[in-house]
Design an enzyme around this catalytic site. Sequence first.
Site, PDB file in Angstrom:
ATOM      1  N   ASP A  23     -18.888  97.447  46.357  1.00  0.00           N
ATOM      2  CA  ASP A  23     -17.425  97.472  46.431  1.00  0.00           C
ATOM      3  C   ASP A  23     -16.851  96.063  46.288  1.00  0.00           C
ATOM      4  OD1 ASP A  23     -17.423 100.346  47.446  1.00  0.00           O
ATOM      5  OD2 ASP A  23     -18.564  99.321  49.001  1.00  0.00           O
ATOM      6  N   GLN A 263     -22.902  85.427  42.947  1.00  0.00           N
ATOM      7  CA  GLN A 263     -22.856  86.436  41.898  1.00  0.00           C
ATOM      8  C   GLN A 263     -23.219  85.901  40.495  1.00  0.00           C
ATOM      9  OE1 GLN A 263     -19.135  88.534  41.378  1.00  0.00           O
ATOM     10  NE2 GLN A 263     -20.067  90.447  41.944  1.00  0.00           N
ATOM     11  N   GLU A 281     -24.072 100.027  41.192  1.00  0.00           N
ATOM     12  CA  GLU A 281     -23.137 100.083  40.052  1.00  0.00           C
ATOM     13  C   GLU A 281     -23.044  98.737  39.341  1.00  0.00           C
ATOM     14  OE1 GLU A 281     -19.445 102.142  40.713  1.00  0.00           O
ATOM     15  OE2 GLU A 281     -18.326 100.741  39.475  1.00  0.00           O
TER      16      GLU A 281
HETATM   17  O1  TRH Z   1     -25.079  96.710  46.656  1.00  0.00           O
HETATM   18  P1  TRH Z   1     -25.079  97.973  45.907  1.00  0.00           P
HETATM   19  O2  TRH Z   1     -26.104  98.930  46.286  1.00  0.00           O
HETATM   20  O3  TRH Z   1     -23.676  98.647  46.007  1.00  0.00           O
HETATM   21  C1  TRH Z   1     -23.503 100.054  46.046  1.00  0.00           C
HETATM   22  C2  TRH Z   1     -22.989 100.585  44.745  1.00  0.00           C
HETATM   23  O4  TRH Z   1     -21.868  99.903  44.258  1.00  0.00           O
HETATM   24  C3  TRH Z   1     -22.643 102.033  44.901  1.00  0.00           C
HETATM   25  O5  TRH Z   1     -22.112 102.538  43.697  1.00  0.00           O
HETATM   26  C4  TRH Z   1     -21.640 102.169  46.016  1.00  0.00           C
HETATM   27  O6  TRH Z   1     -21.271 103.472  46.172  1.00  0.00           O
HETATM   28  C5  TRH Z   1     -22.272 101.638  47.273  1.00  0.00           C
HETATM   29  O7  TRH Z   1     -22.606 100.269  47.093  1.00  0.00           O
HETATM   30  C6  TRH Z   1     -21.344 101.746  48.449  1.00  0.00           C
HETATM   31  O8  TRH Z   1     -25.327  97.668  44.354  1.00  0.00           O
HETATM   32  P2  TRH Z   1     -24.416  96.994  43.242  1.00  0.00           P
HETATM   33  O9  TRH Z   1     -23.263  97.849  42.890  1.00  0.00           O
HETATM   34  O10 TRH Z   1     -25.322  96.655  42.159  1.00  0.00           O
HETATM   35  O11 TRH Z   1     -23.860  95.656  43.907  1.00  0.00           O
HETATM   36  C7  TRH Z   1     -24.638  94.535  44.148  1.00  0.00           C
HETATM   37  C8  TRH Z   1     -23.819  93.274  43.956  1.00  0.00           C
HETATM   38  O12 TRH Z   1     -24.541  92.158  44.477  1.00  0.00           O
HETATM   39  C9  TRH Z   1     -23.543  92.955  42.491  1.00  0.00           C
HETATM   40  O13 TRH Z   1     -22.229  92.456  42.352  1.00  0.00           O
HETATM   41  C10 TRH Z   1     -24.527  91.845  42.173  1.00  0.00           C
HETATM   42  C11 TRH Z   1     -24.577  91.141  43.491  1.00  0.00           C
HETATM   43  N1  TRH Z   1     -25.763  90.288  43.733  1.00  0.00           N
HETATM   44  C12 TRH Z   1     -25.567  88.940  43.944  1.00  0.00           C
HETATM   45  O14 TRH Z   1     -24.435  88.453  43.883  1.00  0.00           O
HETATM   46  N2  TRH Z   1     -26.647  88.160  44.232  1.00  0.00           N
HETATM   47  C13 TRH Z   1     -27.910  88.645  44.299  1.00  0.00           C
HETATM   48  O15 TRH Z   1     -28.859  87.874  44.561  1.00  0.00           O
HETATM   49  C14 TRH Z   1     -28.096  90.032  44.046  1.00  0.00           C
HETATM   50  C15 TRH Z   1     -29.476  90.598  44.081  1.00  0.00           C
HETATM   51  C16 TRH Z   1     -27.003  90.834  43.782  1.00  0.00           C
END
Ligand code: TRH
Length: 394
Positions: A23, A263, A281
Amino acid sequence: MPNENKLPRSGDIFCNVIDNYGDIGVTWRLSRQLANEQGLSVRLWVDDLASFAKLCPEADAAQDSQRCRGVEVRRWREPFPEVQPAELVIEAFGCKLPQSYVEAMAATAEQPVWINLEYLTAEDWAEGCHGLPSPHPSLPLTKYFFFPGFTRQTGGLLLERDLLARRDAFQADPARQRAYWQSLGLDMPEAGTLKVSLFGYENAALGGLFDAWAASAQPVLCLVPEGRILPQVGQYFGDAAPCAGSGYQRGNLRVCVLPFVEQERYDELLWACDVNCVRGEDSCVRAQWASRPFVWQIYPQHDAVHWDKLQAFLKLYLAPLSPAASQAVQGLWREWNDEGMAGQAWPAFAAVRDELDRRAQDWARLLAGNNLALNLLDFSGEIGKMRAFKIEGQ
Ligand code: TRH
């Protein structure tokens, strides 16, 4: 000053962090694009600043209001402060806006464009629902559903203006890649090593995949950012306290645990690897922009509705592939999501990697023209014009 072209000049984006980073990951990315690429004055309202600070380390989770990378980041707390609503109001993923803010929206002379930014899905129905209005039951306000997606009939995907150029420059430059690996405390992997990133939820299929990599003829370097899958990684290698910096070896598999990074730096990890295991996502979309084969662990939902979502994506993504490649991807993705013996599907996946590489590149090119932030602004502009036209016609 009257807004002649009807494009919004300010945005309020609301994020209720449910769990994980999806989110806040999406709303933070969108906020920066609207502010830094489109020149809007953006406020991001977040109810969990600790999660936000993981993605943006210079943020101070104790501050109620701060400026981060061109965005005003505000703590979303009750009672909600009295503020003038922005011209574009985005509630992410159906989070409920504060009542006082909704009333303030209704009281403005020019009604803001109110958007519910929905979750990403490749399912057909999203095209039909994209852009639909939902009038408020009692106030003179209309909210519009905005669906991200993979086709022109949806809102597209978040893509920074310079992302693909930065990716290409990185992937074409061995010196930059060497520097990247060094920044992780690692030497540049030897040619012939398969580099895999692994970002996932708990997954009983992990051991099978690790076994397959350990037994494979090709050396595999697996990079695991800290997170929910880490205890299982430790368990596999008999380490009760795995953490960033931990490293393990079994057979031809080497595993390194990385810290969770901001990010932008996560993109570099995806660009540097040959195959990316992603989840949720936003990381899934980023893996698509990396133009490398990927394995998606979809966010599990009640009644297994996530399977429909997964199948809908595969239908689009695999359409032009050979039967062998299509089956290989389906096999591995199913096992990875069903917590089956993911290791069994790995050899077939590895065997079609060249075809998957080509598909990943074509796919990213195909999607790149459908930019969510631009679509959102166009959509808002159209609504603004439609309203102005109605007022003139009265
Ligand atoms: O963290 P998530 O599992 O989030 C989930 C999904 O969005 C899902 O659809 C939603 O319903 C649920 O949350 C509540 O996975 P997602 O979406 O890939 O988000 C991870 C974020 O973290 C993404 O913006 C990338 C970021 N990230 C970093 O910034 N640094 C890192 O080292 C890693 C591994 C990820």
